[in-house]
Design a protein around this motif. Sequence first.
Motif, PDB file in Angstrom:
ATOM      1  N   ARG A 178       0.864  -1.212   0.202  1.00 49.73           N
ATOM      2  CA  ARG A 178      -0.131   0.116   0.135  1.00 49.73           C
ATOM      3  C   ARG A 178       0.881   1.336  -0.103  1.00 49.73           C
ATOM      4  N   GLU A 179       2.118   1.186   0.404  1.00 45.73           N
ATOM      5  CA  GLU A 179       2.860   2.517   0.864  1.00 45.73           C
ATOM      6  C   GLU A 179       4.040   2.661   0.066  1.00 45.73           C
ATOM      7  N   CYS A 180       4.190   1.560  -0.473  1.00 49.12           N
ATOM      8  CA  CYS A 180       5.360   1.466  -1.672  1.00 49.12           C
ATOM      9  C   CYS A 180       5.113   1.007  -3.046  1.00 49.12           C
ATOM     10  N   GLY A 181       4.480  -0.274  -3.052  1.00 43.43           N
ATOM     11  CA  GLY A 181       4.253  -0.988  -4.306  1.00 43.43           C
ATOM     12  C   GLY A 181       5.616  -1.571  -4.783  1.00 43.43           C
ATOM     13  N   ASP A 182       5.337  -2.220  -6.001  1.00 42.51           N
ATOM     14  CA  ASP A 182       6.460  -2.839  -6.541  1.00 42.51           C
ATOM     15  C   ASP A 182       7.552  -2.057  -6.953  1.00 42.51           C
ATOM     16  N   PHE A 183       8.672  -2.322  -6.500  1.00 45.62           N
ATOM     17  CA  PHE A 183       9.811  -1.314  -6.611  1.00 45.62           C
ATOM     18  C   PHE A 183      10.852  -1.626  -7.764  1.00 45.62           C
ATOM     19  N   LEU A 184      11.571  -0.589  -8.309  1.00 43.78           N
ATOM     20  CA  LEU A 184      12.508  -1.023  -9.314  1.00 43.78           C
ATOM     21  C   LEU A 184      13.834  -1.582  -8.695  1.00 43.78           C
ATOM     22  N   LEU A 185      14.118  -2.650  -9.430  1.00 45.66           N
ATOM     23  CA  LEU A 185      15.541  -3.304  -9.412  1.00 45.66           C
ATOM     24  C   LEU A 185      16.507  -2.807 -10.333  1.00 45.66           C
ATOM     25  N   ARG A 186      15.949  -2.437 -11.791  1.00 44.12           N
ATOM     26  CA  ARG A 186      17.042  -1.952 -12.676  1.00 44.12           C
ATOM     27  C   ARG A 186      16.122  -1.130 -13.482  1.00 44.12           C
ATOM     28  N   ARG A 187      16.941   0.193 -13.676  1.00 47.16           N
ATOM     29  CA  ARG A 187      16.172   1.044 -14.661  1.00 47.16           C
ATOM     30  C   ARG A 187      16.098   0.755 -16.116  1.00 47.16           C
ATOM     31  N   SER A 188      14.973   1.478 -16.695  1.00 54.42           N
ATOM     32  CA  SER A 188      15.155   1.058 -18.225  1.00 54.42           C
ATOM     33  C   SER A 188      16.348   1.164 -19.059  1.00 54.42           C
ATOM     34  N   ASP A 189      16.830   2.209 -18.649  1.00 57.80           N
ATOM     35  CA  ASP A 189      18.356   2.534 -19.245  1.00 57.80           C
ATOM     36  C   ASP A 189      19.408   1.648 -18.844  1.00 57.80           C
ATOM     37  N   GLY A 190      18.977   0.693 -17.966  1.00 53.71           N
ATOM     38  CA  GLY A 190      20.210  -0.266 -17.796  1.00 53.71           C
ATOM     39  C   GLY A 190      20.737   0.014 -16.267  1.00 53.71           C
ATOM     40  N   LEU A 191      20.564   1.103 -15.854  1.00 56.96           N
ATOM     41  CA  LEU A 191      21.457   1.304 -14.514  1.00 56.96           C
ATOM     42  C   LEU A 191      20.564   0.717 -13.321  1.00 56.96           C
ATOM     43  N   TRP A 192      21.426   0.113 -12.341  1.00 55.22           N
ATOM     44  CA  TRP A 192      20.891  -0.607 -11.264  1.00 55.22           C
ATOM     45  C   TRP A 192      20.135   0.433 -10.363  1.00 55.22           C
ATOM     46  N   ALA A 193      19.320  -0.034  -9.877  1.00 53.01           N
ATOM     47  CA  ALA A 193      18.675   0.651  -8.651  1.00 53.01           C
ATOM     48  C   ALA A 193      19.110   0.793  -7.251  1.00 53.01           C
ATOM     49  N   TYR A 194      19.199   1.712  -6.657  1.00 50.16           N
ATOM     50  CA  TYR A 194      19.769   1.949  -5.458  1.00 50.16           C
ATOM     51  C   TYR A 194      19.452   0.964  -4.369  1.00 50.16           C
ATOM     52  N   GLN A 195      18.000   0.589  -4.562  1.00 50.35           N
ATOM     53  CA  GLN A 195      17.585  -0.412  -3.450  1.00 50.35           C
ATOM     54  C   GLN A 195      18.404  -1.846  -3.324  1.00 50.35           C
ATOM     55  N   LEU A 196      18.667  -2.265  -4.630  1.00 54.20           N
ATOM     56  CA  LEU A 196      19.002  -3.388  -4.898  1.00 54.20           C
ATOM     57  C   LEU A 196      20.678  -3.303  -4.476  1.00 54.20           C
ATOM     58  N   ALA A 197      21.447  -2.453  -5.182  1.00 55.54           N
ATOM     59  CA  ALA A 197      22.674  -2.208  -5.170  1.00 55.54           C
ATOM     60  C   ALA A 197      23.160  -2.119  -3.628  1.00 55.54           C
ATOM     61  N   VAL A 198      22.585  -1.093  -2.896  1.00 56.83           N
ATOM     62  CA  VAL A 198      23.005  -0.781  -1.477  1.00 56.83           C
ATOM     63  C   VAL A 198      22.608  -2.123  -0.501  1.00 56.83           C
ATOM     64  N   VAL A 199      21.637  -3.015  -0.808  1.00 55.74           N
ATOM     65  CA  VAL A 199      21.680  -4.273  -0.033  1.00 55.74           C
ATOM     66  C   VAL A 199      22.626  -5.158  -0.386  1.00 55.74           C
ATOM     67  N   VAL A 200      22.845  -5.389  -1.484  1.00 52.18           N
ATOM     68  CA  VAL A 200      23.959  -6.355  -2.166  1.00 52.18           C
ATOM     69  C   VAL A 200      25.197  -5.968  -1.544  1.00 52.18           C
ATOM     70  N   ASP A 201      25.444  -4.828  -1.643  1.00 47.32           N
ATOM     71  CA  ASP A 201      26.994  -4.313  -1.349  1.00 47.32           C
ATOM     72  C   ASP A 201      27.077  -4.194   0.434  1.00 47.32           C
TER      73      ASP A 201
END
Length: 316
Positions: A178-201
């Motif tokens: 309800r407050e977030c929704g399905d969120f990005l993992l990778r943008r349409s231009d190919g750049l990795w999304a912050y949420q995924l990268a920061v967790v992995v790192d």
Amino acid sequence: MSGGPVGRFAPSPSGRMHLGNLFSSLLAWLSAKSAGGRIVLRLEDLDTQRCTRAFAAQVEADYRALGLLWNEGGSGGGPNGPYFQSERGERYAAALERLRRMGLVYPCFCTRAQLHAASAPHREDGQTVYSGACRALTAQEAALRARTRSPALRLRVPEKTVLFTDGHLGLYAEDLARECGDFLLRRSDGLWAYQLAVVVDDGAMGVTQVVRGSDLLSSTPRQLYLYELLGLTPPEFYHVPLLLAADGRRLSKRDGDLSLDALLSRMTAEKLVGRLALLAGLNPGGGPRTPESLLPDFDWEKVPRRDITVPERLFS
């Protein structure tokens, strides 16, 4: 090796650091070091159009000038490198594939205009909650759309409330659907999304304590959900107040008079650290200090919990 917390600096090298960056970095350093811990320096340069190695080198020089020394990372490397996110794409791809195998990743073809349409649901902070428009696309429908537009990739989120206790701000909860929704993992231009990268790192680098601005508090439930899915141990989070200009604006890199080069043209590094510590409630007199000298004074209970308006003359 120290058994204390492992904190981190994670600047985006897209320009000189500003007062808000420095405030969070000082508190991150003090929090980890006062408990006998260590600091990792990671350069979050996913956006290679805006982030350069010249800016990254300047970031390192700036931290050294202020006495905010780190134990591993940056150009010096270390056991958990590389420490530039632009060089860690294989790790993000592996995490994405793991999530894809769980059936949790789908392509999204929505344009920016569609995402920000007036009818789209919005959070209290004004951010758009993704409507799920592409969630039910069949493989055939997705393939057809992919002929004319490269998709972004989103993570399906459940109807689940993520609850955690922030080390500074206390209890925080968010309903992912309800407050977030399905969120990005990778943008349409190919750049990795912050949420995924920061967790992995943070997981790979053994970070156990994250100190950052309260504007990122609402990102934490998404990241905690990713930690759970990827089988990683999450760090403790401490969100600190934002620094505001007299008119209520959040300070940013656009505030050139409060960028580090401008600040150091007017005052010594020790005076700057002392004034930052004054705002943090750690240096009541506001006199010159080094980070090392502040360690005996550090206590999270002294740090304000509300955003801080910076007096115009404090850094003049």
